[in-house]
Design an enzyme around this catalytic site. Structure first.
Site: not given
Ligand code: NAI
Length: 346
Positions: A135, A182, A215, A239, A243
């Site tokens: 980002y 990751k 993951d 981000d 959620d």
């Protein structure tokens, strides 16, 4: 009397910020709101989503309550016209955080009796780095049919967010830090993030450190969220996972948050502007109200913050005034009124 900037936001922003102003007003805290136009209001009044004068006001006041701002899905992003320099950011929220030097986005995820089902006792915190990663705004299209984004990770920003997370954990009596990454695929970028967080947490022997692949973290958050305490994440994973974590406790409308920088704190819900329900009185104001409770705490108004939280918890547990995202039929105004009325008896 505390002077606090208020950014009323886009979409459901005006509805939930009005609700929050009412609830904080009923909490007994002495607040004066300074209206700061940003987003669509900023564009209407000053021709910019991030007007320089608005940014200056937030910097000067140091604290802001911010409702969500719409990030248009088009190329070009948002421009900030600073004196003598024009800066471009991929979105209005990204630009706001970076202009203010806010680097740590804290999103506590707590369950509530009555609405969070088996996760009513869940209590974890996501600490998200918000200045770099994919980002950072380093996207380009070198030729038709090919687009590239640079994932920027620095040791400095990774160590800074790790230290923030450790200090936060110690201050809030938390025990475990999980670094999310990751690094088995993104050896250099996520590898650097992981190595930086590991090095900083080693300076805090009272905290348990663990790392998890992003993951696997999604899987484990859904299966055994109680095993997590404080998660520290690069921008994009933070981000997405916040959620997911909000869904565990029942709704994005329950998840508060705050962006911290040096000398600045911007309190905002984890969710966006929800244009699909805007202007219909259907929005759940609780996430922004709980962000307001965090703001009160930050201002040293712990008693008022406690009253707000207890009133919210009592109204949710009772279940008579729930908005549609929580399976109820109440409007934003009815839920807000119930919380205000409950404040006297908690
Ligand atoms: P969103 O979070 O606005 O909405 C996702 C889903 O959750 C929608 O179905 C929405 O109705 C629901 N929802 C969200 N908050 C709710 C609430 N308080 N009460 C009831 N339901 C709620 O995400 P979406 O649709 O991807 O983004 C919409 C806009 O918001 C976009 O322009 C996006 O860029 C912006 N956004 C702004 C953020 C901020 O200001 N910090 C954060 C995330 C998105």
């Amino acid at each position: 009397m505390h002077r606090v900037a208020i950014i009323r936001g886009d979409g459901i922003g005006p509805e939930i910020s009005e609700a929050t102003v009412r609830v904080l007003g009923a909490s007994g805290a002495k607040l004066t709101w300074v209206e700061v136009p940003m987003g669509q209001e900023g564009r209407r009044l000053f021709g910019s989503e991030l007007p320089w004068s608005s940014l200056e006001t937030v910097r000067r006041l140091g604290t802001a309550l911010k409702a969500p701002l719409v990030a248009e899905r088009c190329c070009g992003g948002v421009v900030v016209e600073a004196p003598g320099e024009v800066r471009r950011y991929p979105s209005v929220n990204n630009g706001l955080r970076r202009e203010l030097g806010a680097y740590a986005n804290v999103r506590p995820v707590r369950g509530f009796a009555g609405v969070s089902g088996r996760y009513q006792h869940l209590d974890l915190v996501l600490v998200r780095e918000v200045t770099e990663d994919t980002y950072a705004g380093l996207e380009r299209q070198p030729e038709q049919g090919r687009a590239e984004a640079t994932k920027l990770i620095t040791q400095e920003a990774s160590r800074r967010i790790a230290r923030f997370a450790c200090e936060y954990a110690i201050r809030h009596g938390r025990r475990k830090i999980t670094a999310v990454h990751k690094a088995n695929v993104l050896h250099l970028t996520d590898g650097l993030f992981l190595e930086s967080v590991r090095a900083v947490t080693a300076e805090y022997p009272s905290l348990v450190f663990q790392d998890r692949m992003v993951d696997a973290t999604c899987y484990l958050l859904v299966r055994h969220p109680q095993d997590f305490d404080v998660l520290v994440l690069p921008n994009q994973y933070g981000d997405i996972l916040s959620d997911l974590a909000a869904a565990l406790v029942g709704s994005l409308g329950l998840a508060p948050g705050v962006n911290f920088g040096n000398g600045v704190a911007v309190f905002e819900a984890a969710h966006g502007a929800a244009p699909d329900i805007a202007g219909r009185g259907l929005a759940n104001p609780v996430a922004l109200i709980l962000s307001g409770a965090l703001l009160l705490e930050y201002l040293g108004e712990a008693e008022a913050a406690g009253r707000v939280r207890r009133a919210v918890a009592a109204v949710l547990a009772e279940g008579r005034f729930l908005t549609p995202d929580l399976g109820g039929r109440a409007t934003t105004a009815e839920l807000t009124q119930a919380i205000c009325e409950r404040m006297d008896s908690v």
